[in-house]
Design a protein around this motif. Structure first.
Motif, PDB file in Angstrom:
ATOM      1  N   ALA A 380       0.937  -1.269  -0.053  1.00  0.00           N
ATOM      2  CA  ALA A 380       0.183   0.074   0.053  1.00  0.00           C
ATOM      3  C   ALA A 380       0.753   1.327  -0.036  1.00  0.00           C
ATOM      4  O   ALA A 380       0.459   2.331   0.570  1.00  0.00           O
ATOM      5  CB  ALA A 380      -0.922   0.031   0.936  1.00  0.00           C
ATOM      6  N   GLY A 381       1.987   1.344  -0.688  1.00  0.00           N
ATOM      7  CA  GLY A 381       2.795   2.399  -0.811  1.00  0.00           C
ATOM      8  C   GLY A 381       3.904   2.737   0.280  1.00  0.00           C
ATOM      9  O   GLY A 381       4.569   3.743   0.125  1.00  0.00           O
ATOM     10  N   ARG A 382       3.948   1.815   1.240  1.00  0.00           N
ATOM     11  CA  ARG A 382       5.121   1.921   2.338  1.00  0.00           C
ATOM     12  C   ARG A 382       6.436   1.623   1.680  1.00  0.00           C
ATOM     13  O   ARG A 382       7.392   2.406   2.274  1.00  0.00           O
ATOM     14  CB  ARG A 382       4.627   1.103   3.462  1.00  0.00           C
ATOM     15  N   SER A 383       6.648   0.970   0.649  1.00  0.00           N
ATOM     16  CA  SER A 383       7.850   0.624   0.041  1.00  0.00           C
ATOM     17  C   SER A 383       7.568   0.463  -1.403  1.00  0.00           C
ATOM     18  O   SER A 383       6.809  -0.050  -1.869  1.00  0.00           O
ATOM     19  CB  SER A 383       8.622  -0.574   0.748  1.00  0.00           C
ATOM     20  N   ALA A 412      -2.477  -8.370   0.944  1.00  0.00           N
ATOM     21  CA  ALA A 412      -1.462  -7.294   0.236  1.00  0.00           C
ATOM     22  C   ALA A 412      -2.214  -6.442  -0.458  1.00  0.00           C
ATOM     23  O   ALA A 412      -3.586  -6.628  -0.977  1.00  0.00           O
ATOM     24  CB  ALA A 412      -0.398  -8.103  -0.477  1.00  0.00           C
ATOM     25  N   VAL A 413      -1.545  -5.295  -0.585  1.00  0.00           N
ATOM     26  CA  VAL A 413      -2.186  -4.140  -1.566  1.00  0.00           C
ATOM     27  C   VAL A 413      -1.033  -3.728  -2.519  1.00  0.00           C
ATOM     28  O   VAL A 413       0.057  -3.363  -2.392  1.00  0.00           O
ATOM     29  CB  VAL A 413      -2.676  -2.761  -0.721  1.00  0.00           C
ATOM     30  N   LEU A 414      -1.523  -3.969  -3.716  1.00  0.00           N
ATOM     31  CA  LEU A 414      -0.535  -3.656  -4.946  1.00  0.00           C
ATOM     32  C   LEU A 414      -0.895  -2.443  -5.333  1.00  0.00           C
ATOM     33  O   LEU A 414      -2.255  -1.869  -5.673  1.00  0.00           O
ATOM     34  CB  LEU A 414      -0.550  -4.758  -5.964  1.00  0.00           C
ATOM     35  N   GLN A 415      -0.002  -1.661  -5.733  1.00  0.00           N
ATOM     36  CA  GLN A 415       0.012  -0.376  -6.333  1.00  0.00           C
ATOM     37  C   GLN A 415       1.139  -0.173  -7.342  1.00  0.00           C
ATOM     38  O   GLN A 415       2.244  -0.793  -7.256  1.00  0.00           O
ATOM     39  CB  GLN A 415       0.123   0.700  -5.264  1.00  0.00           C
ATOM     40  N   SER A 416       0.926   0.690  -8.553  1.00  0.00           N
ATOM     41  CA  SER A 416       1.956   1.072  -9.393  1.00  0.00           C
ATOM     42  C   SER A 416       1.980   2.730  -9.510  1.00  0.00           C
ATOM     43  O   SER A 416       0.864   3.304  -9.144  1.00  0.00           O
ATOM     44  CB  SER A 416       1.821   0.431 -10.582  1.00  0.00           C
ATOM     45  N   SER A 449      -4.884   1.248  -6.297  1.00  0.00           N
ATOM     46  CA  SER A 449      -4.661   0.068  -5.312  1.00  0.00           C
ATOM     47  C   SER A 449      -5.599  -1.127  -5.448  1.00  0.00           C
ATOM     48  O   SER A 449      -6.970  -1.049  -5.766  1.00  0.00           O
ATOM     49  CB  SER A 449      -5.117   0.761  -3.840  1.00  0.00           C
ATOM     50  N   TRP A 450      -4.931  -2.408  -5.673  1.00  0.00           N
ATOM     51  CA  TRP A 450      -5.820  -3.527  -5.734  1.00  0.00           C
ATOM     52  C   TRP A 450      -5.411  -4.483  -4.380  1.00  0.00           C
ATOM     53  O   TRP A 450      -4.323  -4.503  -4.122  1.00  0.00           O
ATOM     54  CB  TRP A 450      -5.582  -4.310  -6.848  1.00  0.00           C
ATOM     55  N   ALA A 451      -6.597  -4.629  -3.712  1.00  0.00           N
ATOM     56  CA  ALA A 451      -6.138  -5.286  -2.382  1.00  0.00           C
ATOM     57  C   ALA A 451      -6.169  -6.938  -2.770  1.00  0.00           C
ATOM     58  O   ALA A 451      -7.157  -7.486  -3.381  1.00  0.00           O
ATOM     59  CB  ALA A 451      -7.314  -5.217  -1.262  1.00  0.00           C
ATOM     60  N   ASN A 460     -11.091  -3.619  -5.533  1.00  0.00           N
ATOM     61  CA  ASN A 460     -10.489  -2.216  -5.683  1.00  0.00           C
ATOM     62  C   ASN A 460     -10.651  -1.461  -4.328  1.00  0.00           C
ATOM     63  O   ASN A 460     -11.849  -1.662  -3.521  1.00  0.00           O
ATOM     64  CB  ASN A 460     -11.478  -1.523  -6.594  1.00  0.00           C
ATOM     65  N   VAL A 461      -9.713  -0.858  -3.897  1.00  0.00           N
ATOM     66  CA  VAL A 461      -9.798  -0.143  -2.673  1.00  0.00           C
ATOM     67  C   VAL A 461      -8.813   1.257  -2.673  1.00  0.00           C
ATOM     68  O   VAL A 461      -8.223   1.569  -3.593  1.00  0.00           O
ATOM     69  CB  VAL A 461      -9.007  -0.896  -1.490  1.00  0.00           C
ATOM     70  N   HIS A 462      -9.302   1.967  -1.831  1.00  0.00           N
ATOM     71  CA  HIS A 462      -8.583   3.201  -1.592  1.00  0.00           C
ATOM     72  C   HIS A 462      -7.534   2.912  -0.447  1.00  0.00           C
ATOM     73  O   HIS A 462      -7.827   2.697   0.609  1.00  0.00           O
ATOM     74  CB  HIS A 462      -9.368   4.678  -1.306  1.00  0.00           C
TER      75      HIS A 462
END
Length: 463
Positions: A380-383, A412-416, A449-451, A460-462
């Protein structure tokens, strides 16, 4: 008056989102009819980390990934034209003959991806459709799956009768037929087109379930036509000219003001798409392409270019396609689409069958140039870690990125996020709304964000 107009726009946007929800729900229900697939079980047996990675290297994991969306395929192909049911052993059955279907190739009946069409929006005349980017390969969108957007339906235009008039602040006004235009030197370029309303449903809360409906107003084609700069040299632009009115020949008579500098820089008068004539829904026989700029300004069914020293302030750039800001003012003429990316696999409503190796993949693009870097976060954007950009990486074009991931089975939460050659970094939703507020409809380029739940489901999540 301005407040009334804002309220009307919000009501219209809400109706659009409701239509998108209904269309997405319908498509998901149809897909679930076929989701039971015995090949899912045991697709990733309890291998050690090293054995799974070795399997991925031989293509096993990649092949499995194609079966992972919950909207799976039926075991048997449906009847389509002259196609028949798939035999048990195709080596023992004669295939279909050449030359059927009027000589225009069809895809396999096992390939059933379609554009998502929200129903009931103004009788489907002022409507749109979403490209199935979650099932895309590479960066080019098939012409038949390119997203659509209309204000008053798709016109039928005879190219033998169609003309382009160029007048106004020019030395030699001209009217060109399609045959005239095709005699000029041409250019072919790969560029994306993105509707400025792409991801408009996601400003306040996670709304749509799939990447097709969150980001599907995006498509990339190879476009062929005449650079406007070539035509400008023939007609002669007067020194004080600064703007161009581009007007379409559809029933909405779409018109937008375009800075002359942009027209001279890289505008193309397009008549070809992916090796053939552009489709009617993309502007046949002629459209304007302004690489990297919002879709609405890429006027389709182009019939007129008027050169002037000032913008024309059409409806589409005053009452619409503007961004209300938190201070009560409205930002107009937001042309370039800022850097944006999205993970297409895994994405919403897909399901990972179990812990193991996966290749995370997606698309990144910028209206200001090339994508130089894409990073992926699993927390979720921490690393963040760098993804690989797949060639070709072109300016104002989508780029495919890939990222190897060993999922241990925990949530997990995937982001790009992407960075373009100007140094611009794709913002988080929190950073974007801190500047823009939450009353916007257009130009949402926030991180998606995808949980991933422990059962492998993706939502789909924020975050």
């Amino acid at each position: 008056m301005e407040k009334l107009r804002s309220t009307e726009a919000e009501e219209e946007n809400a109706a659009h989102i409701d239509a998108m929800r209904a269309a997405e729900h319908r498509m998901l229900e149809e897909a679930r009819e076929y989701e039971d697939c015995e090949c899912k079980d045991g697709m990733f047996p309890d291998l050690g980390r090293r054995r799974v990675l070795l399997a991925a290297g031989t293509g096993v994991a990649a092949a499995a990934a194609g079966l992972l969306p919950t909207g799976g395929r039926a075991h048997e192909a449906p009847m389509t034209g002259d196609w028949t049911q798939a035999p048990e052993d195709p080596t023992r059955v004669m295939g279909r003959p050449i030359g059927v279907n009027d000589g225009y190739g069809l895809r396999s009946p096992f390939e059933t991806e379609t554009r998502g069409i929200p129903a009931g929006v103004n009788g489907n005349l002022a409507a749109w459709s979403m490209s199935p980017i979650g099932q895309s390969h590479g960066i080019v969108t098939p012409s038949g799956l390119h997203f659509e957007r209309y204000r008053n339906g798709i016109p039928t235009i005879d190219p033998a009768r169609h003309t382009l008039t160029i007048h106004g602040m020019v030395d030699r006004p001209r009217r060109y037929t399609m045959s005239d235009l095709k005699r000029f030197p041409s250019a072919s370029k790969l560029h994306f087109v993105e509707c400025n309303g792409n991801t408009s449903s996601e400003w306040r809360v996670p709304t749509m379930k799939t990447v097709q409906f969150t980001h599907g107003l995006l498509s990339t084609s190879e476009w062929t036509g005449v650079p406007f700069s070539v035509i400008a040299a023939e007609v002669g632009i007067k020194p004080d000219a600064a703007w161009v009115l581009a007007e379409g020949s559809d029933a909405a008579v779409m018109a937008r003001s375009v800075p002359l500098d942009k027209m001279l820089e890289d505008a193309i008068l397009v008549y070809g798409q992916n090796g053939e004539a552009i489709r009617p829904e993309q502007g046949y026989p002629l459209r304007l392409l302004l690489p990297g700029w919002e879709g609405n300004i890429n006027i389709k069914w182009l019939r007129r270019l008027e050169i002037s020293d000032r913008p024309f302030m059409t409806r589409e750039e005053t009452a619409s396609n503007a961004d209300p800001m938190p201070d009560g003012k409205t930002r107009r003429f937001t042309f370039a689409m800022d850097a944006k990316s999205v993970i297409t696999f895994p994405s919403g409503e897909m399901r990972l069958p179990g812990a193991g190796f996966y290749e995370v993949t997606g698309l990144a693009w910028s209206g200001r140039g090339k994508i130089t870097r894409v990073e992926v976060s699993r927390d979720a954007g921490r690393s963040w870690q760098a993804a690989t950009l797949q060639e070709p990486v072109l300016p104002k074009c989508t780029s495919r990125f890939r990222f190897p991931w060993f999922w241990d089975g925990s949530p997990a939460v995937l982001q790009s996020r992407c960075i373009d050659e100007t140094g611009y970094v794709q913002p988080s939703l929190a950073d974007l709304t801190a500047i823009r507020g939450i009353v916007s409809h257009y130009h949402n380029n926030a991180i998606q964000s995808w949980a991933i739940a422990s059962d492998g489901s993706v939502s789909n999540v924020h975050a």
